[in-house]
Structures are given as C-alpha cells and as structure tokens.
Motif scaffolding. Structure first.
Motif, short mmCIF file in Angstrom:
data_model
loop_
_atom_site.label_atom_id
_atom_site.label_comp_id
_atom_site.label_asym_id
_atom_site.label_seq_id
_atom_site.Cartn_x
_atom_site.Cartn_y
_atom_site.Cartn_z
N UNK A 54 -53.97 5.05 54.82
CA UNK A 54 -54.12 5.49 53.44
C UNK A 54 -52.81 5.33 52.67
N UNK A 55 -52.92 4.91 51.41
CA UNK A 55 -51.78 4.91 50.49
C UNK A 55 -51.56 6.35 50.05
N UNK A 56 -50.44 6.93 50.44
CA UNK A 56 -50.20 8.35 50.17
C UNK A 56 -50.16 8.66 48.67
N UNK A 83 -57.96 -3.29 53.23
CA UNK A 83 -58.08 -4.65 52.68
C UNK A 83 -56.71 -5.28 52.51
N UNK A 84 -55.72 -4.48 52.15
CA UNK A 84 -54.37 -5.01 51.93
C UNK A 84 -53.67 -5.39 53.22
N UNK A 85 -53.99 -4.68 54.31
CA UNK A 85 -53.26 -4.88 55.56
C UNK A 85 -54.02 -5.69 56.60
N UNK A 109 -63.90 -1.37 60.63
CA UNK A 109 -63.46 -0.67 59.42
C UNK A 109 -63.39 -1.63 58.24
N UNK A 110 -62.81 -2.81 58.48
CA UNK A 110 -62.70 -3.81 57.40
C UNK A 110 -64.09 -4.29 56.96
N UNK A 169 -44.32 -7.27 54.57
CA UNK A 169 -44.26 -7.58 53.14
C UNK A 169 -44.98 -6.52 52.32
N UNK A 170 -46.02 -5.89 52.86
CA UNK A 170 -46.69 -4.84 52.11
C UNK A 170 -45.78 -3.62 51.98
#
Length: 691
Positions: free
Chosen positions: A23-25, A33-35, A70-71, A349-350
C-alpha cells in the motif's frame, strides 16, 4: 525519507507473503499495478490469467504465486461484467477443524473415523460456500464500476436478498435418501487390511507441514474412498443446483463470468484435497459452460486435481528452470537473470525515483558490473522474490544502514546467513521437532544424512578438481574449483524433491549424459555453498557440469538402500528398496503376500537420540527460529515471515503451547500490540536441544 527507509520499503515489498497488500502510505492505494513484474516478458502470465480459462500457478514458497493472483484480481476489478473471488483454502480448512457440526450422523452407520472425517468435510464445504458468499458481496457491492441496476431492474437490496436466500438454502443440512450411504457404510465394515504395497512418498514433511512422508503399511482401515464421501456429501449440498442458481442471479447484474482464485490449496492433506476438488472445483469448472473458472496456486508435486482435464488447463511452473526451459532450454539462466533485473529495476525506480542509479547502493566496478550483480542476485535467490528480499534486508544490516555500499562479499555473506537462519535448521534440528509419528522423525533423520552426504561429496569434488590434470579442469586450483553441481537420472527426481522444495538444491538444466542418457542437473543452495566453502560456478559451461565427478546417482541409490528396507508382514522376508516396483506388482517374492511395508533402517543409538530428546511441534519450532533471527516480532510479522495467518501464530503462542509452558519465548505489550521475543531458555534449547 532517508535511503535506509526507502531500501527497507523495497525489500519489504519483495518479502510480502500470501495476500499481503503493498500500500502507498500517503494515499492508501494498492501499489500492485505499479510494482508488478511478470515472470515472463510482455506480461504473458497475467494475460493468460485474464483469459476465461482455468490456470494453475505451481511453484515453491515465495515464487510469486499470490502476487500474480493479486495482480489478476486488480485487473478484474476494472471491468464491469467480471468478478474474481479469493479463497484461502487452508485457512478455511483449519477453521473447519475447530467446528462442531450439529447434524446427527449416527443414522448413517459409519465408523467413528469415517464420522469424524465426514464432519470435517461438511464443516469445510460449508466454510467454503460461506466464503464465496462473502467474496461475492465484497467484489460486487464495493466495486463502483459494476452497475447493480440491470435491464431486468434488479436492485442492490433485491440482489442481496436473493443471494442470502440462495446461500442459506445451499448450506442448510437437508440430508435425504440415506440408503446409498448406509450401503457404503455396510461395505466398509467388511474391509480388512490394505492389499496394496505402501509407496514411499518422497515429499517428506519439512518446511511445509503438509508435505509429508506417507508410510501406510498394511494398516487396518475402514476409511471410505473419496467417491463414497462425495456421494454422501452430495445429499447435504446440491452443488450443481447451487452453481446454476448463482449463475442465473449473477447474470442479472450482469456478470458474464466468475474467476475463483484458490490459494494455499497444497497445504491441506491429500484426502481432503481430493474431496474438495471432486465435490466443488471439478463440477464448477466442467459443468458451467465456461461460466466458472479457477486460478489455483499449488506446490510442486501437489498439483493433484482429480476430475479436471489437464489438457484444457493452462499451467505455469514458476520455478525458474521449469518456467524458462519451455521456450529455450539453452537460455534458462539468461531469462532468469533478466527477470531478476526487471524486478529490482522497477522496485528501485518506484521507491527511489526514476533517476535512481544502481551505483548509489551497490558497489560496481570493472570486475563487478551491473550484469555481474544481477547474475549474483539470481544465483543467491534461485530467482525467488521473497528470498531476494530477505537476503537484501540482511545485506542492509551488514552495511550499517548503507553507510557502505553493498558489495559481492556482503551479498555472499548475507546468503550464508539466510541459509543458516531460514533453511539449515529444517533438517539439522530434526530431533527437536515433534512430528506425528516416530516414522516421520526417522525420515527427517535420513534426509539430513542424504544432504550431508551430498555436501561432503561436493567438498571432495572441489579438492579433486583442484588437483586434476584433466584439460577441462586446468584453469582451477584447490581454492577456485567450482563443485556446486550434482546430476542423476530423471527418475530419481522424486527422491530429492523435498530437498528442492526447501531450497537446499534447485534444478538448473536437463542434458544428455556423456553416455547419451537423459539426466537432471541441480545446483546446491548458494548460501549453503558459502557456509561449506564450496565454490559456486560462475561460468555455466554445459560440458563442465556433466563431468562424471558430478554424477550423484550411486550416492543417492546407496543412501536409499541404507535408509530403507521392505518387509513382508506375512513371512518377515526382507527386500532391497530398489525391488519396490517388482514387489508392488507381484507381492512378496517368497510367499506372494501383498502385506508389505517400507521401514526405516536406524541404529539403536540414532533411535535413542530421536525418541528421547525434548521436542516441540513444528509450527512452534518455526516461530522460535524466526524469533532467534529477529526479535521482537508481532504475530503479524511472524505470520509474514513464516507464510502463516495471524490466527495460526496466535494458536501456536497461546498459554497451552510448549513455547509458553517451557518459557522459550517472552511476551510483552507495547502500544496495544503483543510482541514476542526468544528467551534465554529458548536460545539454550536451540543450541543444546535441552530445556
């Protein structure tokens, strides 16, 4: 945020287990999706998952099965006419074990053993059906894309009402027409001893508590067969009617297809797995006109799916050789390294930003290029994301929070420590683990002996290569000679598959022996090699790794013959384990009886050591090992490390557990959370085996 915390976010995202969301805190949004990085180029596995077919994801722990699921579910949520349901099969099965089914079953005339199993299966199926109900509600009511007002005019309230009625009717115990079941019960009472030769199940119980040795030698049994249990269960739950009624209801929204994601299927015992597949999975998969399809994660060797046509199922084996050899067996290592690079590049990079430079974290020079780095990371992790995350976390500690760069030596030492912390104890501490029977303990003892024999031969091979005058070994001396390979005929793979499952070894290639025979080539665990001063080959020369010195067939066969024997219960005749096939077909060669069993060969000294030592259950021992490497930890963190649920950890640390009774762990509360740490008594127990 400093580089240390950012790096910790990277390794944490790699080490996540099961369904743990990343999760993005700042936004509380999922980062899947980003990772996400597909093990195959162009997201081929994800694309296959998106098709309306059943897909099997097979792989060892940490290979990314749950991440792919999950994806997939994340992508399905973007649609307005498809839903996916997630079922943690093992968690529901464990809950079912603690459930008391109230219906009176005594009228069936079944034995006590059969009644207990039937009770378990009824409770388990009820849990599964209830979970499907909950998942449908979550995926429909919480999905803003799905329009609950279809052309038929069904409203959310009306849909919810019909859904509840459907599920209540399905799990209501309405047992009818018990005649067939009474006939089955009567038939089982006439059963006597098994007539089949016991087979040696090579999937010995180790890190996975449900991959176990099966030695069922001619024991008296009245257990119903799976088809008979399924016949009885069909009179409690009308799965076909349920399936069709649910399809009609969902079509009103309209939902065009349902994907059911089954996780941790391999964790339940084989008998229960067979019932589950035959009673629920196969009918929904085969008889629903493609409406219900499954996405199933499984362990290697536990992909047992009776009643499902495997030719109509897409299968991905995520262990690197099996995955990448399908396209080009010559480029397995190249493709595996490329995946490691893609995986890490995207994470770095993320979290660090698009301008991230690998030189800022890792020591890179002419002798240690980025290409060399990714190859090393592949070798030390066997291409398993979770292992990679754990090793990088250890490396972070060894750099004193990145005050120095991570170099080759640090990564090698981190791999060694990971082997000591998470892998080695599985066999070397066997006498301290409480198994279901002494037979299982003896099996672990013999498997540990096999591993030691393999290690010793690898050490001797290193010396031999260093002294050899052979042209292929001319570039090596006693300090540089690689000896991490072992090969043997493919038919012996089942014998070592438990070593592979627990990452002591990994399959590297399939080749032709110099004599023209097909062989399987394996490599030893990188950290194990570092710990035993075995050089891990960096050249990967096809001719080198099939040199006769790496032929382990004789060693494995001698181990088999020295650790097992076959005994006829009728005349007490003894046979070599390699005669199993003949005995299985014809019976005892002396008296023709089929009352034959496989028995472990063990000395009195070894027997005494195993039987008299203090033991704790395997699931509690795992917790102790985890706390020994990192304390304190919460139940959630322990579950993440051990791939177990919070509830499972709580059960293993309650007041009745040996961990607590013998004060092997300490418990403290901070900010409303319970933290566990290993006690001095626990440390002493791990060192001495005594309390």
């Amino acid at each position: 945020m400093d580089n240390t915390n950012i790096f910790l976010n990277v390794v944490d995202s790699l080490s996540r287990y099961r369904r743990a969301e990343i999760i993005d805190e700042s936004t509380s949004e999922s980062l899947i999706e980003s990772l996400y990085v597909d093990p195959l180029e162009n997201d081929l596995i994800l694309k296959s998952m998106m098709k309306k077919n059943t897909v099997l994801l097979i792989g060892r722990k940490g290979t990314g099965k749950s991440t792919i699921i999950n994806r997939f579910q994340h992508e399905i949520r973007k649609t307005n006419d498809r839903i996916s349901l997630y079922i943690d099969v093992n968690a529901l099965f464990e809950q079912a074990k603690k459930t008391s089914f109230q219906t009176n079953l005594n009228s069936l005339g079944l034995s006590q053993r059969n009644l207990e199993r039937l009770n378990l299966y009824i409770a388990f199926i009820e849990k599964v059906i209830t979970e499907i109900n909950a998942e449908i509600k979550k995926n429909i009511f919480n999905n803003p894309i799905i329009n609950l007002f279809s052309t038929q005019g069904i409203t959310k309230n009306k849909f919810d009402e019909e859904l509840e009625n459907l599920f209540k009717e399905t799990i209501k115990p309405t047992f009818q027409n018990i005649t067939d079941s009474q006939q089955i019960a009567s038939k089982t009472k006439q059963s006597s001893k098994e007539d089949n030769l016991v087979t040696l199940d090579a999937s010995l119980e180790l890190k996975n508590p449900h991959l176990k040795t099966s030695i069922k030698a001619g024991e008296s049994s009245e257990m119903l067969k799976s088809d008979e249990f399924t016949s009885i269960l069909s009179r409690y739950f009308n799965i076909i009617k349920f399936m069709n009624d649910l399809k009609i209801l969902l079509s009103k929204i309209p939902i065009k297809d349902v994907s059911i994601c089954l996780d941790d299927v391999s964790e339940i015992d084989k008998d229960s797995l067979e019932i589950f597949i035959k009673f629920i999975v196969a009918p929904l998969n085969n008889l629903s006109d493609e409406y219900y399809k499954f996405k199933i994660s499984l362990y290697p060797g536990r992909d047992y799916l009776p009643g499902i046509d495997r030719q109509k199922v897409k299968t991905f084996n995520l262990d690197y050789y099996e995955l990448y050899s399908l396209n080009n067996s010559e480029k397995v290592e190249e493709q595996a390294i490329a995946y490691t690079e893609r995986l890490l590049e995207k994470r770095f990079k993320y979290y660090f930003g698009e301008k991230f430079n690998i030189y800022s974290i890792f020591h890179i020079d002419k002798e240690n290029t980025p290409k060399d780095l990714y190859k090393l990371l592949f070798q030390i992790s066997a291409n398993v994301p979770r292992i990679l995350g754990k090793i990088l976390e250890i490396a972070l500690q060894k750099t004193n929070s990145l005050t120095t760069k991570i170099n080759r030596k640090i990564l090698q030492e981190s791999a060694r420590q990971h082997d000591k912390n998470d892998i080695e104890y599985i066999l070397k501490k066997n006498e301290s683990i409480e198994y279901k029977s002494y037979d299982e303990s003896f099996e672990q003892f013999h498997l540990a002996k096999l591993l030691n024999l393999i290690i010793q031969k690898a050490i001797e091979n290193k010396k031999h290569i260093g002294k050899s005058t052979s042209n292929i070994f001319k570039d090596f001396n006693a300090n540089t000679a690689p000896s991490n390979y072992l090969y043997f005929p493919k038919q012996l793979e089942d014998i070592v598959k438990t070593l592979e499952f627990n990452f002591y070894i990994s399959k590297f290639s399939e080749q032709k022996h110099r004599d023209g025979d097909d062989i399987s080539v394996y490599v030893l665990n990188y950290g194990l090699c570092i710990d035993n001063n075995i050089i891990f080959d960096n050249g990967s020369n096809r001719k080198f790794r099939i040199e006769r010195i790496f032929d382990f067939e004789k060693l494995i066969r001698e181990w088999m013959n020295g650790s097992k024997k076959i005994i006829c219960e009728n005349c007490s005749a003894e046979f070599n384990i390699e005669e199993k096939g003949i005995l299985q077909k014809y019976g005892c060669l002396t008296c023709k009886s089929k009352l034959i069993k496989i028995k472990s060969v063990i000395s009195q000294i070894e027997h005494k050591k195993i039987t008299e030592s203090f033991k704790i259950p395997k699931n509690q021992f795992d917790i102790l090992i985890s706390l020994n490497s990192k304390s304190p930890q919460t139940a959630t963190l322990l579950g993440s490390d051990l791939d177990r649920s919070y509830q499972s950890i709580s059960q293993s640390t309650n007041k009745n557990s040996k961990l607590v009774k013998h004060k092997l762990i300490d418990r403290t509360t901070s900010k409303g959370k319970t933290h566990f740490r290993i006690s001095n008594s626990g440390i002493s127990f791990l060192k001495t085996g005594k309390i």
